[in-house]
Scaffold this active site. Structure first.
Site, short mmCIF file in Angstrom:
data_model
loop_
_atom_site.label_atom_id
_atom_site.label_comp_id
_atom_site.label_asym_id
_atom_site.label_seq_id
_atom_site.Cartn_x
_atom_site.Cartn_y
_atom_site.Cartn_z
N THR A 266 0.85 -1.18 0.00
CA THR A 266 0.00 0.00 0.00
C THR A 266 0.89 1.23 0.00
O THR A 266 1.89 1.28 0.71
CB THR A 266 -0.96 0.02 1.21
OG1 THR A 266 -1.80 -1.12 1.13
CG2 THR A 266 -1.83 1.26 1.20
N PHE B 173 1.13 5.27 0.61
CA PHE B 173 0.47 6.31 1.41
C PHE B 173 1.04 7.68 1.03
O PHE B 173 2.21 7.78 0.66
CB PHE B 173 0.76 6.10 2.91
CG PHE B 173 0.18 4.83 3.48
CD1 PHE B 173 0.82 3.61 3.28
CD2 PHE B 173 -0.97 4.86 4.24
CE1 PHE B 173 0.30 2.44 3.81
CE2 PHE B 173 -1.50 3.69 4.78
CZ PHE B 173 -0.86 2.49 4.56
#
Ligand code: PEP
Ligand code: MN
Length: 637
Positions: free
Chosen positions: A534, A536
């Site tokens: 992921t 960010f």
């Protein structure tokens, strides 16, 4: 022994326990964990542990089974983070220490310091007192070398480390350096260990040429018993029958040591191999094996080096190695330590109603404690910064906009789940918020239960829908009959299980969520696809952006724009980027609220530097109906 204290122990009760232990000849160390506070008591004295166990405020007393006590993981579960100047070693970081084998001249150390700092080293090394096999070889510049090392460290804003070979040098060295290095040949020089330990300063403790892991940890114990708790262990190869390399790099020592001690362990592939071409592959092997960092020798003219030239990397090789380490880091769930971010010490903002003095050190994220977003926060900010868990993404933006938090960290894209559109929309709406950084986290899912619950007991599995979907293969195979129950977030599912004390349920989440809640992981890494990351964004208000970015090279931009409803309008924008050689990394379109069938675009593009974008803005504005730079930042890899 370890004295586990009750949560409600009063300060008087705690002092009483400490006094009784000290009166009985123990050295006492208090260790505050996320969950419990414990006292470690070490010494030669014999005492019936039951005497302590019955004291008010004491929960239980556990003996430490290993001969090393203060260094043992039994005593302290959490990783020790060693501070060397502003640099931190340990936890989820990979810290790179680099420099020449020896300081040879002012010019030499300044040139090499500049090169290694630019490539990403955070601590500068360089020997001033060299322990040479032959008395006729170069012995180092002594105090002059220390002065030059300090000068180079100050000039390029790096803490410095150098080897101490004699107890009589400790006093003079400590004013010049940030971390002592104990060399392999002196690992069991106990008088030296005691003298260095007494300073309380950080120490890099090399493994002895033929030391067992236990002997190495006993040497660390000497340092700790003498007064420092800031010890970094360094595997640098051991003596074996093999002659092909200078020593034999014991890579397996890294995971072994990490299990046995809370102290960080790094590796030195230069002295381990003694051969330049072997250094980079072995550095990567150390990182893959879980090392908290590496120490490498770098020289711009190794053929002229006064010591260890054949194993010194050329600066270009070191730069390439740094890039490879950067690419490998997220695979092992770590981030390369850069020179630490400066968090502004105060925020002057009269409009922020709930602004308290902590706000300037607070980082907001969405989710509960232990969420993947918190992991992302810790990749960027040090443990000293406070976190503010928020329920929704919007709350993160509000916390940053109102000054309750100085920075926020929000997910923007997952390699399996795709773009997190909500955060693009929020970025577009919140005009005063800008993107200042990017960070990548590998998502490793675990099956987490209340302590003692077995896989066979599990009838229900709670997690975020993404967590359940990403572990489908495991669930189909191992828990085909268990009910899959979607939850607001992964870490929240773990704290919910803890609250209910359920004995028939499990949660899927990251390991910090288990640790934070004192829960048990019964299966690790259960995600179907291991290449699950992921990305960010770090967000802030405009006025704090420069502070965050001041130390990094900005090489990405995120922009958003709307275009007129006519042929080629999007093409026109992309054409400007293309003509100026800007490599577009991502393009997304989003429907514009209240304007059916009209779209906003989001672009992320490579950038040579910030000025490059500034020059294009007038042109881009002309080709769009609205245009805004969401932020500029350093790409995560
Ligand atoms: C050094 O780091 O320069 C050195 C001499 O290392 P070791 O003690 O590991 O041989
Ligand atoms: Mn050397």
């Amino acid at each position: 022994m370890i004295i586990i204290l009750k949560q409600g122990i009063t300060p008087e009760e705690k002092n009483n326990v400490k006094s009784v232990l000290k009166e009985n000849g123990f050295i006492v160390k208090e260790i505050k964990g996320e969950q419990d506070t414990v006292l470690g008591a070490v010494g030669v004295a014999r005492m019936d542990p039951r005497m302590i166990e019955i004291m008010p405020g004491v929960s239980s007393v556990v003996p430490i089974s290993k001969p090393y006590k203060l260094a043992s993981r039994e005593l302290k579960k959490e990783d020790t983070i060693v501070s060397v100047g502003r640099v931190k070693i340990g936890g989820n970081r990979i810290a790179v220490i680099a420099g020449p084998c020896a300081v040879e001249s002012c010019d030499q150390i300044m040139r090499i310091a500049e090169k290694v700092r630019e490539a990403g080293a955070v601590v500068l090394r360089g020997g001033a007192y060299k322990p040479r096999t032959s008395p006729y070889s170069f012995q180092g510049l002594g105090e002059e070398g220390l002065k030059l090392l300090r000068k180079a460290g100050d000039t390029f804003d790096m803490p410095v480390t150098t080897e101490v070979v004699s107890p009589r040098d400790v006093e003079i060295m400590k004013d010049y350096i940030d971390m002592f290095q104990i060399g392999a040949r002196n690992m069991q020089n106990f008088e030296l260990l005691k003298e260095v330990g007494k300073t309380g300063m950080p120490v890099l403790l090399k493994r002895g040429l033929s030391a067992t892991i236990e002997e190495w940890l006993m040497a660390a114990e000497y340092l700790m018993a003498s007064g420092t708790d800031q010890v970094v262990l360094c595997e640098r190869g051991i003596r074996t029958y093999e002659k092909a390399t200078r020593n034999t790099l014991d890579c397996s020592a890294i995971p072994v040591v990490q299990k046995l001690t809370h102290l960080p362990v790094i590796g030195d592939p230069s002295h381990a191999t003694g051969i330049r071409d072997m250094v980079s592959p072995m550095a990567l092997a150390l990182v893959a094996g879980g090392a908290s960092g590496i120490m490498v020798e770098v020289h711009d003219h190794p053929e002229l080096a006064l010591s260890d030239g054949p194993q010194s990397l050329y600066p270009e090789q070191f730069e390439r190695l740094m890039r490879d380490i950067e690419a490998l880091a997220p695979v092992v769930g770590k981030a390369v330590e850069r020179m630490p971010r400066l968090v502004p010490s105060t925020i002057m903002d009269a409009s922020a109603e709930e602004n308290d003095e902590d706000a300037s050190r607070t980082i907001a994220f969405q989710g509960e404690r232990g969420a993947f977003s918190e992991l992302a926060v810790r990749r960027v900010f040090s443990e000293e910064e406070k976190v503010l868990p928020c329920k929704e993404f919007k709350d993160v933006f509000d916390a940053v906009a109102s000054g309750k938090a100085v920075y926020g960290v929000v997910p923007i894209e997952n390699t399996l789940g795709g773009t997190v559109f909500d955060n693009y929309d929020l970025l577009k709406m919140e005009e005063n918020i800008t993107v200042v950084g990017e960070v990548q986290v590998r998502i490793i899912h675990n099956l987490i239960v209340n302590p003692g619950v077995a896989l066979a007991d599990v009838r229900k599995v709670y997690s975020h829908p993404q967590g359940l979907a990403q572990c489908r293969e495991f669930l189909d195979k191992e828990l085909p009959d268990a009910e899959r129950i979607p939850f607001f977030d992964t870490a929240g599912a773990v704290s919910y299980l803890k609250e209910t004390g359920a004995r028939d349920a499990a949660a899927i989440a990251g390991s910090p969520a288990a640790m934070y809640n004192g829960m048990e992981i019964i299966r690790q890494g259960i995600e179907t696809n291991a290449r699950n990351y992921t990305r960010f964004f770090v967000i802030s208000r405009e006025e704090n952006a420069a502070t965050f970015k001041s130390r990094a090279h900005v090489n990405r931009a995120a922009v958003t724009f709307n275009v007129a409803d006519r042929p080629g309008s999007l093409f026109q924008v992309l054409d400007i980027l293309q003509k100026h050689g800007m490599n577009m990394k991502k393009l997304e379109s989003r429907p514009i609220l209240g304007k059916p069938w009209e779209y906003s675009f989001f672009v992320e593009t490579e950038l040579a530097d910030e000025d490059e974008l500034e020059c294009l803005i007038p042109m881009l504005k002309e080709s769009t109906t609205s245009f805004r730079v969401l932020g500029t930042y350093t790409a995560a890899h």
